[in-house]
Design an enzyme around this catalytic site. Structure first.
Site, PDB file in Angstrom:
ATOM      1  N   PHE A 138      99.131 100.903 101.798  1.00 20.82           N
ATOM      2  CA  PHE A 138      99.450 100.768 103.223  1.00 20.82           C
ATOM      3  C   PHE A 138      98.738  99.511 103.715  1.00 20.82           C
ATOM      4  O   PHE A 138      97.507  99.486 103.793  1.00 20.82           O
ATOM      5  CB  PHE A 138      98.931 102.015 103.949  1.00 20.82           C
ATOM      6  N   GLU A 142      94.181  93.263 109.127  1.00 26.00           N
ATOM      7  CA  GLU A 142      94.087  91.825 108.893  1.00 26.00           C
ATOM      8  C   GLU A 142      92.680  91.348 109.222  1.00 26.00           C
ATOM      9  O   GLU A 142      91.918  92.061 109.891  1.00 26.00           O
ATOM     10  CB  GLU A 142      95.117  91.078 109.749  1.00 26.00           C
ATOM     11  N   GLY A 146      91.597  94.534 113.177  1.00 30.11           N
ATOM     12  CA  GLY A 146      91.307  95.797 112.508  1.00 30.11           C
ATOM     13  C   GLY A 146      91.677  96.933 113.428  1.00 30.11           C
ATOM     14  O   GLY A 146      92.783  97.474 113.379  1.00 30.11           O
ATOM     15  N   ILE A 172      92.651  96.364 102.068  1.00 32.19           N
ATOM     16  CA  ILE A 172      93.815  97.170 101.688  1.00 32.19           C
ATOM     17  C   ILE A 172      93.455  98.069 100.516  1.00 32.19           C
ATOM     18  O   ILE A 172      93.185  97.593  99.404  1.00 32.19           O
ATOM     19  CB  ILE A 172      95.016  96.265 101.347  1.00 32.19           C
ATOM     20  N   ARG A 281      63.211 124.342  94.955  1.00 32.53           N
ATOM     21  CA  ARG A 281      62.050 123.442  95.058  1.00 32.53           C
ATOM     22  C   ARG A 281      60.877 124.210  95.672  1.00 32.53           C
ATOM     23  O   ARG A 281      61.005 124.792  96.760  1.00 32.53           O
ATOM     24  CB  ARG A 281      62.409 122.255  95.947  1.00 32.53           C
ATOM     25  N   ILE A 350      66.390 116.577 102.489  1.00 36.97           N
ATOM     26  CA  ILE A 350      65.927 117.781 101.796  1.00 36.97           C
ATOM     27  C   ILE A 350      65.638 117.495 100.324  1.00 36.97           C
ATOM     28  O   ILE A 350      64.697 118.032  99.742  1.00 36.97           O
ATOM     29  CB  ILE A 350      66.955 118.919 101.971  1.00 36.97           C
ATOM     30  N   GLU A 376      91.142 103.988 109.136  1.00 33.97           N
ATOM     31  CA  GLU A 376      92.175 104.717 109.886  1.00 33.97           C
ATOM     32  C   GLU A 376      91.737 104.993 111.324  1.00 33.97           C
ATOM     33  O   GLU A 376      92.031 106.047 111.903  1.00 33.97           O
ATOM     34  CB  GLU A 376      92.572 106.012 109.159  1.00 33.97           C
TER      35      GLU A 376
END
Length: 402
Positions: A138, A142, A146, A172, A281, A350, A376
């Site tokens: 897709f 550019e 964006g 891309i 732990r 953690i 996206e």
């Protein structure tokens, strides 16, 4: 194995029995096939090979069919099932980020063809995408456009029986390994968003070159594309002239919710890793999980995950029932990606020193999640979408009351 929170989620009314079966099937497939690929999934120098292999594996197993609409074109159903896509992406992301990427880009790269392709275009491209024998991409972003998609500059000049494309695309996904690209270019029917059209461009078309391969913190195939006098037949246009922007947004509306689902998968894996560490732990004469601060951190992680899941599958359910989901999908992507970043950061904390050791699961997740807050539609864009939609609906209600 599915996490406890995911198993309980499947009892929610958003899902049908087929979705619950799908979740179990894809999880079993991941457990059976992905561990055998070993560390190659995370090796930068082998990412192209790994992605191609995963596309083939996902195609052979039938998972890519869910990203295609229309059974005659190789799709699982007549319409794309958003909940199914989200469950697939969530589970794949929980197991291996590159596997999620491979499935997602097949759907995104071919989504515009599903939505607006001619019969000939659908027959040529979609079955190959569904089977994993062709890799899709897709091409929207550019260098200078964006988040502001309407500002794109790649031009498509009308030249008799063809269009001639000149310009660049960047960031891309699948760039460099794709067999074809869905390209959005300025045809100039009107200013701004109304002068953009979409084309299917085969990767071997003369004048289309890979200008640069782009390396990012979580290795994925990415590239900058150069278009120099790329001549494509008018039969390669997707939809009507000047309708490309709308087509891009419709495509993103389908798959934006699934980005949130992938983030959810990463977050679930991070919580699982954090629970293991907290339970095993020992320090100060007890397990790490025995400390109230650790319990509070784990509780906040679980809250973030459950709230994200509710937003993700609300948006997916709404779209599958024919409802407009622009705002709901934006909320899901915004909250799930930002929340997953917080959950993964907490898991790294953690794990302590081992959490930042290269190659550990939580370190890999830390790199994988970062891009999802950008691609996206960055989080800031999702905030604009939600805010504008709220104002527009408020104005519509006021107008209706007059």
């Amino acid at each position: 194995m599915a996490t406890d929170s995911q198993s309980s989620m499947l009892d929610w009314p958003f899902f049908e029995p087929r979705h619950r079966a799908l979740a179990a099937e894809i999880d079993a497939w991941c457990n059976a096939h992905l561990p055998a690929l070993g560390p190659s999934l995370h090796e930068r120098e082998r990412v192209d090979e790994g992605c191609r292999r995963l596309v083939r594996m996902l195609g052979e197993a039938g998972w890519l069919r869910y990203g295609i609409g229309g059974r005659i074109y190789g799709g699982e159903g007549e319409q794309i099932d958003t909940r199914a896509i989200c469950l697939l992406r969530e589970t794949l992301a929980r197991h291996a980020g590159l596997a999620d990427f491979a499935l997602a880009m097949q759907g995104l790269g071919s989504g515009a063809i599903t939505l607006a392709g001619t019969e000939a275009q659908k027959q040529r491209y979609l079955p190959a995408v569904a089977s994993g024998t062709a890799i899709a991409a897709f091409a929207l972003t550019e260098p200078a456009s964006g988040s502001d998609v309407a500002a794109l500059a790649l031009s498509a000049r009308d030249d008799g029986d063809a269009y001639v494309l000149d310009g660049e695309k960047t960031w891309i996904s699948n760039g460099g390994i794709a067999d074809f690209y869905v390209v959005f270019a300025r045809t100039g029917e009107a200013p701004g968003a109304h002068g953009i059209s979409a084309f299917v461009v085969d990767a071997d078309t003369p004048g289309l070159t890979i200008a640069e391969r782009l390396e990012v913190i979580a290795p994925h195939p990415l590239a900058r594309l150069a278009f120099e006098g790329v001549r494509v037949s008018k039969h390669c246009m997707l939809g009507a002239p000047g309708e490309g922007f709308k087509l891009a947004m419709r495509t993103l509306d389908i798959f934006r919710t699934s980005v949130a689902a992938a983030a959810l998968g990463f977050a679930r894996r991070a919580l699982s890793e954090a629970l293991e560490r907290a339970s095993t732990r020992h320090l100060f004469g007890q397990t790490l999980g025995g400390l109230p601060l650790t319990q509070a951190k784990l509780a906040h992680m679980a809250l973030t995950i459950d709230s994200a899941a509710l937003l993700v599958y609300r948006a997916a359910w709404m779209r599958d029932h024919g409802k407009r989901v622009t705002r709901e999908a934006a909320m899901a992507k915004w909250h799930a990606t930002e929340g997953a970043q917080q959950v993964i950061d907490a898991a790294v904390q953690i794990w302590g020193g081992q959490g930042v050791q290269s190659g550990t699961t939580v370190e890999t997740l830390y790199r994988e999640i970062r891009a999802l807050r950008i691609y996206e539609g960055a989080t800031e864009v999702q905030q604009l979408i939600v805010g504008r939609d709220l104002l527009a609906r408020y104005a519509e209600r006021n107008e209706a009351d007059r």
